[in-house]
Write an enzyme that holds these catalytic residues in place. Structure first.
Site, PDB file in Angstrom:
ATOM      1  N   THR A 392       3.457  -0.373  -0.985  1.00  0.00           N
ATOM      2  CA  THR A 392       3.204   0.079  -2.295  1.00  0.00           C
ATOM      3  C   THR A 392       4.373   0.970  -2.508  1.00  0.00           C
ATOM      4  OG1 THR A 392       0.682   0.308  -2.070  1.00  0.00           O
ATOM      5  CG2 THR A 392       2.025   1.660  -3.931  1.00  0.00           C
ATOM      6  N   GLY A 485      -2.051   4.077  -0.575  1.00  0.00           N
ATOM      7  CA  GLY A 485      -3.494   4.008  -0.675  1.00  0.00           C
ATOM      8  C   GLY A 485      -4.220   5.228  -1.250  1.00  0.00           C
TER       9      GLY A 485
HETATM   10  O1  DON Z   1      -3.857  -0.533  -4.950  1.00  0.00           O
HETATM   11  C1  DON Z   1      -4.308   0.151  -4.104  1.00  0.00           C
HETATM   12  O2  DON Z   1      -4.931   1.310  -4.057  1.00  0.00           O
HETATM   13  C2  DON Z   1      -3.780  -0.105  -2.798  1.00  0.00           C
HETATM   14  N1  DON Z   1      -3.368  -1.840  -2.823  1.00  0.00           N
HETATM   15  C3  DON Z   1      -2.459   0.657  -2.575  1.00  0.00           C
HETATM   16  C4  DON Z   1      -2.110   0.238  -1.025  1.00  0.00           C
HETATM   17  C5  DON Z   1      -0.801   1.288  -0.620  1.00  0.00           C
HETATM   18  O3  DON Z   1      -0.757   2.173  -1.488  1.00  0.00           O
HETATM   19  C6  DON Z   1      -0.405   1.186   0.529  1.00  0.00           C
HETATM   20  N2  DON Z   1       0.286   2.166   1.163  1.00  0.00           N
HETATM   21  N3  DON Z   1       1.133   2.716   0.763  1.00  0.00           N
END
Ligand code: DON
Length: 579
Positions: A392, A485
Site C-alpha cells: 500500500t 493495513g
Molecule cells: O485495503 C486494505 O485495507 C489493505 N489491502 C491494505 C493493505 C496495506 O495497507 C498493506 N500495508 N501497508
C-alpha cells in the site's frame, strides 16, 4: 513556469522534525544572507533522510517515494492540475514502490475541486472475479488462508488503471500519455531502489526466487536480491505503460494485454479471466462527512473504512483533548477505548453493493454517543495481534488552484500475490485476502473476517484505506492518508487529531508516537518511540501493551491561506516537494 519562492531543501529543513543544532544554524545563516537555496541545498544534499517535510506557497505533493512526489510536482509545474499529478504520482509509485502498489492493484481517490467547492470519491478497488465463491479458500472443509495471499487464486480484478482513466477523463487536463511519461522514463532508464523497497525485496526474495521475470528486475545477475540504491529497470512495465497510449482502460482491460494477463493467471491456477477484466468498472461515490469541532471532515465511504475514522473522531468530539498532551496517558486511554469501539463497528462494513452498511446510522449523533458510552464500559474479548506489513501507498496533492487530492492505492501485502506477468513487468495484487476467507478467520492483518465481507463474484473486499480531507469554513485545511493495513485507520485518525486538535505541523504530527487498537481490548500496539513514562502509566491503567517499531505510514499537508506545509512519514520514506 513560475519562479520558485525558495528552494525545496531550504523549505524542507525549516520543517524537519528534529533538525540538529548545525542544520538549524546553517539554515539561519543562509536565511540572513539571502542565499538560502544554494547553501542549504548543497549542505543538506547528503542528508536526504532528514528532509521529510516541505513548505510552499502554491502547490505541493507528498508521497511515499521521492521520484513519485517529484513527478507529481513536475506535472503541476507544466500546467497539469491535481488530478493529472495524481495520475503521474500513482504511476511512478507503481514503478518505484511496486511492492506496495501499481497497475496490478487498486485504490481510492478523494478529490476536492476548488472551482465547485465539491468533494468526489472514486473507488477503483479490485473486485472478486466472476468465478469466485464464498468457499473458494476452503480445502477439505477448512480455510486455507495462504491461498488468498500468495499465488494466482489470491488475485482480484485490478482497478488501478480504470480508476486513473476515469479520474483523468472527468477532471484532468492532460492526456494520459503526458501524465504517464515520468513513470515510463523511470521504469525504462532506471531508478534507485529505496531503502524501504530494498527491505521489501529482501523480505519477498524467497517467494520470488523461482520467478524469472521478478529475478530479472529485482535480483543481481548472480542471483542476490538488489539492495538499497541499486539501479532498477523494469523495461517491460515501461513498454506496457507506453502502449496504453491515451486510452489506458481500453488498452489494459481489453485486447492483447488483457489476454496476456488472463492466460498468465490461468496458467498459474487462478480464476481472473479476460471477461473479468473487460467487465471492471470504477465507481464514483458520495464522500461521507462528519463535523468535528470547527472542521468538516470528509472521507471515502464503504468499502473503505473512512467511516471508522469519522466515528472515532466523533466519539472524541464531546470532550476536549487538546489540553491533555499528544502522548499523555489520559488522552491515549480515551483514544484506545474509542478506537476499539470503532473497529468493532467496522464489522458492519463491506461492499455496499452487496451488504447494507448502515453508514448514516453509524455516523449519527445518537450512535456516536452510544458508542462512546459503550467504549467506556466494554467487556473483554481475547486478544489478537496486528500484522506488520508494508504493502500500500498513499500520497496527497494540492495544486495552485486549491484543488486537493488524496490517493491510497495498494496491491495488498508486499508484492501482492507474488506473481509477475513476465512480458508486462506487472505485479498482481492479492486483494482477495481482504475478504473474510471464512467467518471468524483472520486475514494477513489479523482482522477477523465477518460474513458481511465474505467472497462473492464482482464484490469489492472491505478496505482499511481511508483518505481524508478536512475543511475549515468550507475550505480545505488538511489532507492526509496512510498505508499499513488497519493501522491506516488509527494512523490517519491520530495524525488528523494531531493537526486539528494539538495544532502540530505535519512533520511533528507524523513524528509523534502512535498507538493502535483494532478491536480486541487486551492488547494495545504502541510504537517504541512512545515515552517510557507513558508506556508505564498505560500499563498501570491495565492496558496490555505490545511495543512495536512502527505503526503504518501517513502523509499530510496542512493548508492555510498562502502557505502549504506537508510531510511524508519517516517510518517509510518518501518525498515532500512544492513551490
Ligand atoms: O485495503 C486494505 O485495507 C489493505 N489491502 C491494505 C493493505 C496495506 O495497507 C498493506 N500495508 N501497508
Amino acid at each position: 513556469m513560475r519562479k520558485r519562492r525558495f528552494s525545496q531543501a531550504a523549505s524542507a529543513v525549516s520543517n524537519t522534525v528534529m533538525p540538529s543544532f548545525w542544520i538549524e544554524r546553517i539554515t539561519a545563516c543562509a536565511r540572513r544572507f539571502a542565499i538560502i537555496g544554494a547553501i542549504t541545498t548543497l549542505l543538506l544534499a547528503p542528508l536526504p533522510h532528514l528532509l521529510n517535510a516541505a513548505q510552499a506557497m502554491h502547490e505541493m505533493v507528498v508521497a511515499e517515494s521521492e521520484p513519485a512526489a517529484r513527478a507529481g510536482l513536475e506535472i503541476l509545474q507544466h500546467g497539469g492540475n491535481a488530478i493529472d499529478a495524481a495520475v503521474a504520482t500513482s504511476l511512478v509509485l507503481g514503478v518505484t514502490n511496486a511492492g506496495s502498489c501499481g497497475i496490478g492493484g487498486g485504490g481510492f481517490m478523494l478529490i476536492y475541486l476548488a472551482k465547485t467547492r465539491q468533494l468526489y470519491a472514486l473507488d477503483y478497488r479490485e473486485v472478486a472475479p466472476k468465478a469466485a465463491t464464498a468457499a473458494m479458500y476452503l480445502r477439505n472443509g477448512r480455510p486455507d488462508e495462504d491461498l488468498a495471499r500468495t499465488g494466482a487464486l489470491a488475485i482480484a480484478v485490478p482497478g488501478e488503471l480504470a480508476g486513473l482513466d476515469a479520474a483523468l477523463r472527468r477532471f484532468g487536463t492532460k492526456k494520459f500519455s503526458e501524465d504517464a511519461a515520468p513513470a515510463i522514463k523511470l521504469a525504462r532508464e532506471g531508478f534507485a531502489l529505496s531503502p524501504h523497497m530494498a527491505k521489501e525485496v529482501a523480505m519477498t526474495a524467497p517467494a520470488f526466487m523461482a520467478d524469472p521475470a521478478f529475478r530479472t528486475v529485482y535480483f543481481t545477475p548472480d542471483g542476490k536480491p538488489q539492495t538499497a540504491d541499486a539501479t532498477i529497470y523494469n523495461r517491460d512495465l515501461a513498454a506496457l505503460i507506453e502502449r496504453l497510449g491515451d486510452d489506458p482502460a481500453a488498452n489494459f482491460y481489453r485486447g492483447p494485454v488483457a489476454a496476456t494477463i488472463a492466460a498468465f493467471v490461468k496458467e498459474h491456477g487462478g480464476i481472473v479471466t479476460a471477461d473479468d477484466l473487460a467487465s471492471y468498472h470504477p465507481v464514483w461515490r458520495d464522500p461521507i462527512h462528519l463535523t468535528y469541532r470547527n472542521y468538516d471532515v470528509y472521507t471515502m465511504p464503504p468499502p473503505s473504512s473512512g467511516g471508522v475514522v469519522l466515528e472515532i473522531l466523533g466519539m472524541l468530539s464531546s470532550g476536549r483533548v487538546a489540553g491533555l498532551g499528544v502522548d499523555s496517558p489520559p488522552y491515549l486511554a480515551r483514544l484506545i477505548e474509542v478506537m476499539r469501539q470503532g473497529f468493532i463497528d467496522r464489522e458492519q462494513y463491506a461492499d455496499p453493493a452487496f451488504v447494507k452498511v448502515p453508514i448514516e446510522e453509524l455516523l449519527s449523533a445518537k450512535h456516536i454517543a452510544d458508542a462512546r458510552d459503550r467504549a467506556l464500559h466494554h467487556s473483554s474479548l481475547p486478544p489478537i495481534g496486528a500484522a506488520h506489513d508494508h504493502g500500500t501507498s498513499n500520497f496527497a496533492i494540492v495544486d495552485k488552484d486549491g484543488d486537493v487530492v488524496d490517493v491510497t492505492t495498494t496491491v495488498n501485502t508486499v508484492f501482492g500475490a507474488k506473481l509477475m506477468v513476465p512480458s508486462l513487468g506487472l505485479i498482481l495484487n492479492d486483494e482477495m485476502d481482504d475478504f473474510a476467507v471464512a467467518p471468524g478467520v483472520p486475514n494477513a492483518f489479523k482482522l477477523v473476517g465477518e460474513k458481511n465481507n465474505e467472497v462473492a463474484p464482482g464484490k469489492r473486499p472491505l478496505s482499511s484505506m481511508s483518505p481524508v480531507i478536512a475543511l475549515e469554513n468550507g475550505r480545505p485545511a488538511l489532507v492526509d492518508g496512510g498505508s499499513g493495513g488497519p493501522t491506516i485507520i488509527s494512523g490517519v485518525t491520530q495524525v488528523t487529531l494531531n493537526v486539528l486538535d494539538f495544532k502540530l505541523r505535519p512533520a511533528a504530527a507524523l513524528a509523534a508516537p502512535r498507538i493502535h487498537e483494532q478491536g480486541e481490548p487486551d492488547l494495545v500496539f504502541v510504537e517504541e518511540s512512545m515515552p517510557v513514562k507513558t508506556k508505564s502509566e498505560l500499563t498501570a491503567m491495565g492496558y496490555r501493551l505490545k511495543v512495536v517499531p512502527e505503526l503504518g505510514a501517513v502523509n499530510a499537508i496542512r493548508i492555510k491561506p498562502g502557505i502549504l506545509r506537508g510531510a511524508y512519514d519517516q517510518r517509510k520514506g518518501g518525498g515532500a516537494v512544492g513551490d
